[in-house]
Motif scaffolding. Structure first.
Motif, short mmCIF file in Angstrom:
data_model
loop_
_atom_site.label_atom_id
_atom_site.label_comp_id
_atom_site.label_asym_id
_atom_site.label_seq_id
_atom_site.Cartn_x
_atom_site.Cartn_y
_atom_site.Cartn_z
N GLU A 1 -0.11 -0.56 -4.63
CA GLU A 1 -1.54 -0.33 -4.76
C GLU A 1 -1.95 0.74 -3.77
N ILE A 2 -3.17 1.22 -3.89
CA ILE A 2 -3.72 2.18 -2.95
C ILE A 2 -4.96 1.51 -2.34
N ARG A 3 -4.90 1.37 -1.05
CA ARG A 3 -6.03 0.71 -0.35
C ARG A 3 -6.91 1.74 0.31
N ASP B 1 0.85 -1.19 0.00
CA ASP B 1 0.00 0.00 0.00
C ASP B 1 0.89 1.24 0.00
N GLU C 1 -4.20 9.35 -3.73
CA GLU C 1 -5.64 9.14 -3.82
C GLU C 1 -6.01 8.21 -4.97
N ASN D 1 0.32 4.25 0.68
CA ASN D 1 0.09 5.19 1.76
C ASN D 1 0.55 4.68 3.12
N ASP D 2 0.70 3.37 3.27
CA ASP D 2 1.05 2.80 4.57
C ASP D 2 2.41 2.12 4.60
N ARG E 1 2.72 11.35 -0.65
CA ARG E 1 1.62 10.80 0.16
C ARG E 1 0.76 11.91 0.71
#
Length: 62
Positions: free
Chosen positions: A60-62, A4, A34, A6-7, A31
């Motif tokens: 990926e973006i979750r 992910d 979106e 973002n994480d 970050r």
């Protein structure tokens, strides 16, 4: 398994083949992401389209 955007930690990003410290910084700088289109646009400032496509397979973006 994709990480992910973002994480993910710096260490996780660094596990992507061909991603060094500078590119890890670029991944983190934009970050929060979106959409994958944002990732492609921002990372595309640093690498060509083929490399962006290759990197996108790992994230990926979750």
């Amino acid at each position: 398994m994709p990480i992910d955007l973002n994480d993910a930690t710096s260490e996780e990003i660094g596990l992507i083949p061909g991603v060094g410290r500078r590119m890890t910084h670029e991944f983190e700088e934009y970050r929060p992401y979106e959409a994958m289109s944002q990732f492609r646009r921002e990372i595309g400032k640093y690498v060509d389209d083929d490399e962006v496509a290759r990197l996108a397979c790992y994230v990926e973006i979750r």
